[in-house]
Enzyme design. Structure first.
Site, mmCIF file in Angstrom:
data_model
loop_
_atom_site.group_PDB
_atom_site.id
_atom_site.type_symbol
_atom_site.label_atom_id
_atom_site.label_comp_id
_atom_site.label_asym_id
_atom_site.label_seq_id
_atom_site.Cartn_x
_atom_site.Cartn_y
_atom_site.Cartn_z
ATOM 1 C CE1 TYR A 173 -12.769 0.962 9.348
ATOM 2 C CE2 TYR A 173 -14.398 1.894 8.008
ATOM 3 C CZ TYR A 173 -12.670 1.718 8.145
ATOM 4 O OH TYR A 173 -11.251 1.731 7.380
ATOM 5 N N PRO A 180 -9.688 8.073 1.402
ATOM 6 C CG PRO A 180 -7.997 6.291 1.508
ATOM 7 C CD PRO A 180 -8.906 7.202 2.575
ATOM 8 N NE ARG A 188 -17.407 -15.812 -2.733
ATOM 9 C CZ ARG A 188 -18.112 -15.993 -3.559
ATOM 10 N NH1 ARG A 188 -18.470 -16.901 -3.696
ATOM 11 N NH2 ARG A 188 -18.422 -14.337 -3.686
HETATM 12 P P1 NDP Z 1 -4.287 -4.038 6.440
HETATM 13 O O1 NDP Z 1 -5.128 -4.167 7.337
HETATM 14 O O2 NDP Z 1 -4.002 -4.574 5.825
HETATM 15 O O3 NDP Z 1 -3.889 -3.460 7.842
HETATM 16 C C1 NDP Z 1 -3.884 -2.746 9.059
HETATM 17 C C2 NDP Z 1 -2.505 -2.761 9.381
HETATM 18 O O4 NDP Z 1 -2.768 -2.428 11.367
HETATM 19 C C3 NDP Z 1 -1.546 -3.453 9.841
HETATM 20 O O5 NDP Z 1 -0.560 -3.181 9.554
HETATM 21 C C4 NDP Z 1 -1.751 -4.300 11.453
HETATM 22 O O6 NDP Z 1 -0.624 -4.941 11.503
HETATM 23 C C5 NDP Z 1 -1.566 -2.600 11.460
HETATM 24 N N1 NDP Z 1 -2.770 -2.628 12.896
HETATM 25 C C6 NDP Z 1 -4.078 -3.428 13.729
HETATM 26 N N2 NDP Z 1 -4.454 -3.795 14.935
HETATM 27 C C7 NDP Z 1 -3.147 -2.692 15.043
HETATM 28 C C8 NDP Z 1 -3.194 -2.443 16.459
HETATM 29 N N3 NDP Z 1 -3.756 -2.467 17.651
HETATM 30 N N4 NDP Z 1 -1.585 -2.091 16.813
HETATM 31 C C9 NDP Z 1 -0.664 -2.043 15.823
HETATM 32 N N5 NDP Z 1 -1.352 -1.825 14.390
HETATM 33 C C10 NDP Z 1 -2.303 -2.596 14.175
HETATM 34 O O7 NDP Z 1 -5.146 -2.320 6.552
HETATM 35 P P2 NDP Z 1 -5.169 -1.050 4.967
HETATM 36 O O8 NDP Z 1 -4.082 -1.321 4.161
HETATM 37 O O9 NDP Z 1 -6.179 -1.929 4.282
HETATM 38 O O10 NDP Z 1 -5.616 -0.231 5.173
HETATM 39 C C11 NDP Z 1 -5.089 0.581 5.938
HETATM 40 C C12 NDP Z 1 -6.126 2.188 6.484
HETATM 41 O O11 NDP Z 1 -6.833 2.374 5.008
HETATM 42 C C13 NDP Z 1 -6.736 1.693 7.787
HETATM 43 O O12 NDP Z 1 -6.222 3.247 8.241
HETATM 44 C C14 NDP Z 1 -7.858 1.673 6.563
HETATM 45 O O13 NDP Z 1 -8.993 2.293 7.506
HETATM 46 C C15 NDP Z 1 -7.950 2.212 5.889
HETATM 47 N N6 NDP Z 1 -9.158 2.466 4.815
HETATM 48 C C16 NDP Z 1 -8.957 1.313 4.022
HETATM 49 C C17 NDP Z 1 -9.607 1.005 2.853
HETATM 50 C C18 NDP Z 1 -9.712 -0.397 1.747
HETATM 51 O O14 NDP Z 1 -10.672 -0.631 0.941
HETATM 52 N N7 NDP Z 1 -8.586 -1.493 2.088
HETATM 53 C C19 NDP Z 1 -10.536 2.048 1.808
HETATM 54 C C20 NDP Z 1 -10.227 3.208 3.033
HETATM 55 C C21 NDP Z 1 -9.794 2.974 4.172
HETATM 56 P P3 NDP Z 1 -0.348 -6.180 11.122
HETATM 57 O O15 NDP Z 1 -0.445 -6.628 9.888
HETATM 58 O O16 NDP Z 1 1.738 -6.326 11.985
HETATM 59 O O17 NDP Z 1 -0.980 -6.840 12.095
#
Ligand code: NDP
Length: 322
Positions: free
Chosen positions: A140, A167, A191
């Site tokens: 990642y 973030p 959990r």
């Molecule tokens: P989520 O896991 O909640 O959401 C991931 C999103 O990516 C979903 O909308 C999903 O679509 C989409 N997605 C995944 N694979 C594909 C694909 N192959 N094609 C198109 N869309 C895809 O992630 P977060 O909202 O938590 O994270 C958002 C961003 O923030 C990311 O880049 C993450 O790396 C970053 N981030 C997150 C943190 C955290 O604590 N959560 C911390 C720091 C950074 P669907 O649901 O429709 O399948």
């Protein structure tokens, strides 16, 4: 499209951060902006052609690129290669397709957990590439670090303002609560919910994996959403910017577990499983750069944000990502 209109395409628009932006933008929309939120059903961003079709359909002028393969410590440790490849593909497809379609600005998402394992604290934006990441999530991390390299390339070769945000840990409504994939906060919430759904009694034991001592900064998704909208509208540098709560708002995993227990009004006992991995001890990040731009930004108090998330989870358990 009328002159001056911005069409903002949000990839990952169905996820934790994407839905938070969707909620915040509803009361904060500028007249000349049209916002489009897409998820994996709209396009597979690992596939270039599918990405191109998405851009042809919506014709964005601006992109907030949140889509990623995202997971907690244990999910990362077991699937480093998948995290590396899927994220490299998605990021390259989105950035290159944005460039080919003359997108003016792209805001992509890194994370504070991609910084070097061996470092000095607090971490700041200049340190992204200063050494190997923690081995638990190298896939990642390297995929995310490459976004910054690519952004610099698009600027040098084409003058593009494609930037990135960093973030800290995010939590809030619409998080991923699946045990195999979740981050620490939704994992603990799930959990505890399961433990007490058939009776919140004093004999129940809520076990927290690891020592509870690691320190983390957590940002509420709705606060992060406001900051991302600000970056899109007002931050015009290619260099990444950390979007985190203040250093003084860092909490231990034990404090997190206690806040969650309190929000659920848990009546039983809290214990730690010391045989489970802790991950990185701390990753304290400095938000000094953000504070230079937004000195008065108010973050939602941690316990309040936890309570709002728990209340959302209880009310939406059947539709949540479990
Ligand atoms: P989520 O896991 O909640 O959401 C991931 C999103 O990516 C979903 O909308 C999903 O679509 C989409 N997605 C995944 N694979 C594909 C694909 N192959 N094609 C198109 N869309 C895809 O992630 P977060 O909202 O938590 O994270 C958002 C961003 O923030 C990311 O880049 C993450 O790396 C970053 N981030 C997150 C943190 C955290 O604590 N959560 C911390 C720091 C950074 P669907 O649901 O429709 O399948």
């Amino acid at each position: 499209m009328s002159e001056g209109e911005k069409i903002v395409l949000v990839t990952g628009g169905t996820g934790l951060v994407g839905t938070a932006i969707r909620n915040v933008i509803e009361s904060n929309k500028n007249e000349n902006e049209k916002w489009i939120f897409v998820g994996s059903k709209d396009a597979d961003l690992c596939d270039k052609q599918s990405t191109e079709e998405l851009f042809k359909k919506h014709k964005p002028t601006h992109v907030i690129h949140l889509a990623a393969m995202v997971g907690g410590l244990f999910h990362n440790m077991a699937h480093n290669l998948d995290f590396l490849r899927k994220n490299i593909h998605m990021n390259d497809n989105v950035l290159q397709t944005a460039h080919e379609n003359d997108v003016v600005k792209v805001v992509s998402c890194l994370s504070t957990c991609i910084f070097p394992d061996k470092t000095t604290y607090p971490i700041d934006e200049s340190m992204v590439h200063n050494g190997p990441p923690h081995p638990s999530n190298y896939g990642y991390s390297y995929a995310k670090r490459l976004i910054d390299i690519q952004n610099k390339g698009y600027y040098e070769q084409y003058g593009r303002i494609y930037t990135s945000i960093i973030p800290c840990n995010v939590f809030g409504p619409n998080d991923n609560f699946q045990p195999s994939a979740s981050h620490v906060i939704p994992g603990l919430m799930r959990r505890l919910y399961d433990l007490i759904k058939d009776g919140n009694t004093e004999d129940k034991v809520f076990t927290v994996l690891g020592s509870g001592k690691p320190l983390r900064q957590f940002i509420y998704s709705l606060d992060l959403a406001k900051l991302i909208i600000w970056v899109l509208r007002s931050y015009d540098s290619v260099e990444p910017i950390i979007l985190s709560v203040d250093e003084s708002q860092e909490v231990t995993i034990s404090q997190v577990a206690e806040a969650i227990a309190q929000a659920f009004n848990f009546k039983g006992k809290l214990e730690h499983d010391l045989s489970a991995a802790d991950g990185q001890y701390k990753k304290t990040a400095s938000n000094a750069k953000l504070r230079k731009y937004l000195p008065d930004f108010q973050f939602t108090p941690f316990n309040q944000a936890i309570k709002e998330t728990v209340d959302w989870y209880i009310a939406n358990y059947d539709q949540a990502r479990n």
